[in-house]
Design an enzyme around this catalytic site. Sequence first.
Site, mmCIF file in Angstrom:
data_model
loop_
_atom_site.group_PDB
_atom_site.id
_atom_site.type_symbol
_atom_site.label_atom_id
_atom_site.label_comp_id
_atom_site.label_asym_id
_atom_site.label_seq_id
_atom_site.Cartn_x
_atom_site.Cartn_y
_atom_site.Cartn_z
ATOM 1 N N ASN A 96 -11.966 -52.549 -17.468
ATOM 2 C CA ASN A 96 -13.034 -53.216 -18.225
ATOM 3 C C ASN A 96 -12.484 -54.418 -18.985
ATOM 4 O OD1 ASN A 96 -15.802 -51.851 -18.115
ATOM 5 N ND2 ASN A 96 -14.397 -50.107 -18.230
ATOM 6 N N GLU A 122 -20.359 -50.937 -15.216
ATOM 7 C CA GLU A 122 -19.514 -51.232 -16.389
ATOM 8 C C GLU A 122 -18.967 -52.652 -16.389
ATOM 9 O OE1 GLU A 122 -16.580 -48.222 -17.423
ATOM 10 O OE2 GLU A 122 -17.672 -46.777 -16.237
ATOM 11 N N GLY A 160 -7.466 -50.328 -18.152
ATOM 12 C CA GLY A 160 -7.965 -51.615 -18.621
ATOM 13 C C GLY A 160 -8.745 -52.419 -17.600
ATOM 14 N N HIS A 198 -19.995 -46.824 -22.258
ATOM 15 C CA HIS A 198 -19.998 -45.403 -21.907
ATOM 16 C C HIS A 198 -20.490 -45.256 -20.465
ATOM 17 C CE1 HIS A 198 -20.080 -41.114 -22.460
ATOM 18 N NE2 HIS A 198 -21.251 -41.118 -21.830
HETATM 19 C C1 GRF Z 1 -14.379 -46.401 -18.355
HETATM 20 O O1 GRF Z 1 -14.987 -45.514 -17.454
HETATM 21 C C2 GRF Z 1 -15.184 -46.461 -19.607
HETATM 22 O O2 GRF Z 1 -16.540 -46.361 -19.402
HETATM 23 C C3 GRF Z 1 -14.690 -45.268 -20.327
HETATM 24 O O3 GRF Z 1 -13.304 -45.229 -20.056
HETATM 25 C C4 GRF Z 1 -13.048 -45.869 -18.824
HETATM 26 C C5 GRF Z 1 -12.027 -46.946 -19.057
HETATM 27 O O4 GRF Z 1 -11.521 -47.498 -17.899
HETATM 28 N N1 GRF Z 1 -15.094 -45.300 -21.693
HETATM 29 P P1 GRF Z 1 -10.626 -48.796 -17.944
HETATM 30 O O5 GRF Z 1 -9.423 -48.518 -18.846
HETATM 31 O O6 GRF Z 1 -11.449 -49.932 -18.453
HETATM 32 O O7 GRF Z 1 -10.168 -49.026 -16.526
#
Ligand code: GRF
Length: 218
Positions: A14, A181, A12, A110
């Site tokens: 992001n 991201e 999590g 992504h």
């Molecule tokens: C990220 O690399 C995102 O791009 C991918 O899954 C990962 C999630 O990471 N779809 P987090 O759970 O947000 O740390």
Amino acid sequence: MLNVVVMVSGGGTNLQAIIDAVEAGTITNTRLAGVISNNKNAYALERAAKHGIPAACVSPKDFEDRGQFNQKLLETVDGFEPDLVVLAGFLVVIPPEMTAKYRNRMINIHPSLIPSFCGTGYYGLRVHEAALARGVKVAGATVHFVDEGTDTGPIILQKAVEARQGDTPKELQRRVMEQAEWKILPRAIDLIANGKVKVENGKTIIEEPTRSGQEASL
Ligand code: GRF
């Protein structure tokens, strides 16, 4: 106020970037209505709890078949009455009914520059392994709307990140997260919350005079 539901499966980071941006006021007009995980051990759920965001877990393991799981997942999403659904590392295939219901109201992050290294089988570290195996010099991330395909929906924002000689997949993954991201996902939410993103003929138009879909160059 844009009511946002964030869907997660793991760490999590992001989600954290989104929470931080809402709290710092760099995402405006937005309320984090809920977090949904398919995995009860996801650290993302703790992040939600720490910030007082309602969270729910809907795990396929608790259902006899995919149809029942899909129904419960959609019910849970609908229960938060979201204007926008954000897939932030959500590793479950989205039910087609949900894709149809949330067309142009569901986005995904992504970890590559789509259309490179995307589609079925390209998730998590695999994306970075494939990029390094190909010897790319530039990696990056993409925020896009979700349609019926895998990583095929209209692109909202992309940001390029340097791939360095000798990078391991984990090192490249970390750089893509930090430099791309965690920046473009909050930025895309803010743009949507402020009515700056339109979809026309399968492409987005970002209505902001000083910016384009490419957030920055290397
Ligand atoms: C990220 O690399 C995102 O791009 C991918 O899954 C990962 C999630 O990471 N779809 P987090 O759970 O947000 O740390």
